[in-house]
Design a protein around this motif. Structure first.
Motif, short mmCIF file in Angstrom:
data_model
loop_
_atom_site.label_atom_id
_atom_site.label_comp_id
_atom_site.label_asym_id
_atom_site.label_seq_id
_atom_site.Cartn_x
_atom_site.Cartn_y
_atom_site.Cartn_z
N HIS A 402 34.29 11.02 16.35
CA HIS A 402 34.26 12.45 16.67
C HIS A 402 34.59 13.26 15.43
N ASP A 403 33.87 14.33 15.23
CA ASP A 403 34.11 15.20 14.08
C ASP A 403 35.28 16.13 14.40
N LEU A 410 39.77 7.41 9.13
CA LEU A 410 40.12 6.90 10.45
C LEU A 410 40.14 7.98 11.51
N VAL A 411 40.35 9.22 11.11
CA VAL A 411 40.45 10.32 12.07
C VAL A 411 39.12 10.50 12.81
N GLY A 412 39.21 10.57 14.13
CA GLY A 412 38.03 10.71 14.98
C GLY A 412 37.56 9.40 15.57
N HIS A 413 38.07 8.28 15.03
CA HIS A 413 37.73 6.96 15.55
C HIS A 413 38.68 6.57 16.68
N ASN A 414 38.24 5.62 17.50
CA ASN A 414 39.15 5.00 18.46
C ASN A 414 40.23 4.26 17.68
N ALA A 415 41.48 4.41 18.09
CA ALA A 415 42.60 3.85 17.33
C ALA A 415 42.58 2.33 17.35
N PRO A 416 42.79 1.71 16.20
CA PRO A 416 43.02 0.25 16.19
C PRO A 416 44.28 -0.07 16.98
N ASP A 417 44.39 -1.30 17.44
CA ASP A 417 45.56 -1.69 18.24
C ASP A 417 46.70 -2.11 17.30
N ARG A 476 45.74 10.53 20.09
CA ARG A 476 45.65 11.35 21.29
C ARG A 476 45.72 10.47 22.54
N PRO A 477 45.94 11.06 23.71
CA PRO A 477 46.00 10.25 24.94
C PRO A 477 44.72 9.48 25.24
N ASP A 478 43.59 9.94 24.72
CA ASP A 478 42.33 9.22 24.95
C ASP A 478 42.10 8.11 23.94
N GLY A 479 43.06 7.86 23.07
CA GLY A 479 42.95 6.78 22.11
C GLY A 479 42.30 7.17 20.81
N ILE A 480 41.89 8.42 20.65
CA ILE A 480 41.26 8.88 19.42
C ILE A 480 42.33 9.25 18.39
N VAL A 481 42.14 8.81 17.15
CA VAL A 481 43.08 9.15 16.08
C VAL A 481 42.90 10.61 15.71
N ALA A 482 43.95 11.40 15.87
CA ALA A 482 43.90 12.84 15.59
C ALA A 482 44.37 13.16 14.17
N TRP A 483 45.16 12.27 13.60
CA TRP A 483 45.69 12.48 12.24
C TRP A 483 46.16 11.14 11.70
N ALA A 484 45.92 10.92 10.43
CA ALA A 484 46.41 9.71 9.77
C ALA A 484 46.73 10.07 8.33
N ALA A 485 47.75 9.45 7.78
CA ALA A 485 48.18 9.79 6.42
C ALA A 485 48.53 8.52 5.66
#
Length: 507
Positions: A402-403, A410-417, A476-485
């Motif tokens: 997601h843009d 990684l931002v916008g991708h489904n989060a790795p476990d 985010r609650p839907d598993g999407i990465v909203a921020w990474a640093a």
């Protein structure tokens, strides 16, 4: 007055109801069918494929094991969740236009965010099993499911929606149509529905064959179309490139089905008896927006296409997962301005990609020299590691990004476990439906900044077995990465991202 009324108690409507119920919303689900059981939803006709992102969603809500049990799937022995490097493909890859891919050809090194997870990459289930697990969870969360309810009208104003069903009325602050490809909600609410007309008519049937040995098992592309002989005896699928000419208001007869199957298979196979049969097409349509005022759509109500590649159910579950937490935050009044508008902005492009994915497969299966030439080129491409990896990324959902306006990869991708050294993983932390902030820094520098959002964000600190070179991640609650640093980050970066998606601290 409920917070949300959902029309449709299929997997998408029920998953959305669970998400809203988990967030403390009052929800009523209206379903036209009087009973949940149907031969079309049970095995074999109700069989569907669940890919990685959908299975991760069930894992992150604590429903993966119940789903496996209901589907008759055994837990895999020997899955090493502490392994270094990307894990092997588990469960299969799928196919493109009937051309089956080999999991061994996926280039794992080209999947940089792939980490070990309890969720496999693919699992076969059936609609009845999926719906039973979701219905049970929804009931535990206080969701009211009313069956045998046929919706006949919808009105809305600035305060809410009113759904009419015969002499009954259901008032709610928001309404969501999850009522399938022939959605009543979509029509009544005036959504624009645009797309392309069909090239084929498809049939799925449960029959008795007098001479089953005449049909080859599995997926078979032929000069006139495609047929599939499923593992279950008598379960057959057929694609007939007739321009979608079959009148789908009629039930296909034994003679018609036999004629089509003989033409497509090139055999004189005989159907002794037809037990169940239905038809479908590759008509590909999508609403121009997923929201009209206080009415929203999810799943097939928002987008229809052929079942080629098994993307429909998975896309619909992705819609529900994306919408659920955003609608709940809006209901509770702590969602940032414009949060609900990001639902269409993020999910509409995904739906459009799926429509194009199925259109491309239909073109590659055309029973003429052009289609056969295209098929040859694609088969060569799928014979390469790059080609197989590309298709795996599209089918599994791992390539979806997601843009969100952030260039961090990684931002916008489904989060790795991500798995902390104490064994806790992202999936464990997300079961209550909150977002998660993972603080990998040695000084736990986000602890104070995360305070004040405990009702929406769960804070977890500690080293990870594989942090992918990152210092912190906001999921985010839907598993999407909203921020990474990276490891050299400041708390103010996190606060800006948290404000954007979860609202200011203390609200």
């Amino acid at each position: 007055m409920h917070d949300v009324v959902i029309v449709g108690a299929g997997p998408v409507g029920l998953f959305l109801a669970c998400e809203l119920g988990l967030a403390g919303c009052s929800v009523v689900v209206l379903e036209r069918e009087p009973e949940p059981g149907s031969p079309w939803r049970a095995e074999p006709l109700g069989m569907r494929g669940l890919f990685a992102t959908s299975l991760q969603a069930f894992h992150r809500r604590g429903m993966l094991h119940p789903l496996k049990t209901a589907s008759g799937v055994q837990d895999e022995p020997g899955v090493d969740l502490d392994a270094d490097g990307p894990p092997p493909i588990r469960g299969g890859v799928g196919h493109f236009a009937g051309m089956v891919l080999d999991p061994a050809d996926v280039d794992l090194a080209a999947l940089p965010y792939r980490l070990p997870s309890p969720a496999p990459d693919f699992m076969a289930s059936n609609l009845a099993a999926i719906e039973s697990v979701l219905s049970e969870r929804a009931a535990k969360l206080g969701v009211e499911i009313r069956r045998g309810v046929t919706v006949s009208g919808i009105t809305q104003d600035d305060e809410g929606v009113l759904v009419r069903a015969g002499e009954d009325e259901y008032a709610a602050r928001w309404g969501v149509g999850c009522d399938g490809g022939r959605s009543v909600v979509r029509r009544l609410a005036g959504f624009e529905f645009a797309g392309t007309e069909p090239r084929f008519t498809g049939y799925t049937m449960l029959v008795t064959l007098a001479d089953a040995e005449r049909l080859r098992p599995g997926i078979n592309l032929t000069p006139t179309g495609m047929y599939i002989r499923m593992p279950t005896e008598g379960h057959i699928g057929v694609l007939d490139f007739d321009g979608g000419a079959f009148d789908r208001s009629r039930q296909p007869t034994r003679d018609h089905l036999q004629t089509v199957l003989r033409r497509v298979s090139g055999t004189d196979v005989t159907l002794s008896e037809v037990h169940l049969a239905s038809s479908f097409t590759d008509r590909a349509m999508q609403t121009t927006t997923y929201r009209q005022g206080r009415v929203l759509l999810a799943g097939d109500a928002a987008h229809v296409h052929s079942p080629l590649g098994g993307q429909g159910l998975n896309t619909g579950l992705g819609d529900a997962l994306n919408l659920g937490w955003k609608l709940a935050a809006t209901v509770h009044g702590h969602g940032p301005n414009g949060l609900l508008d990001t639902y269409t902005r993020e999910r509409h492009p995904v739906g459009a990609q799926v429509l194009d994915w199925t259109r491309a497969q239909a073109m590659a299966m055309l029973p003429d020299p052009h289609g056969q030439a295209l098929q040859g080129v694609i088969r060569d491409l799928l014979g390469t590691r790059d080609g197989t990896t590309y298709v795996f990324g599209r089918l599994s959902g791992s390539s979806i990004r997601h843009d969100l306006g952030d260039e961090q990869p990684l931002v916008g991708h489904n989060a790795p476990d991500f798995r902390l050294t104490d064994g806790t993983c992202v999936g464990d932390l997300m079961q209550d439906g909150r977002g998660v902030v993972l603080d990998f820094s040695t000084d736990h520098r986000l602890r104070e900044a995360a305070t004040g959002r405990q009702s929406r964000l769960r804070y977890a600190a500690g080293a990870a077995k594989n942090d992918l070179g990152l210092g912190a991640v906001l999921v985010r609650p839907d598993g999407i990465v909203a921020w990474a640093a990276d490891r050299d980050f400041g708390a103010e970066e996190f606060e800006r991202a948290a404000d954007r998606w979860f609202g200011p601290a203390g609200t």
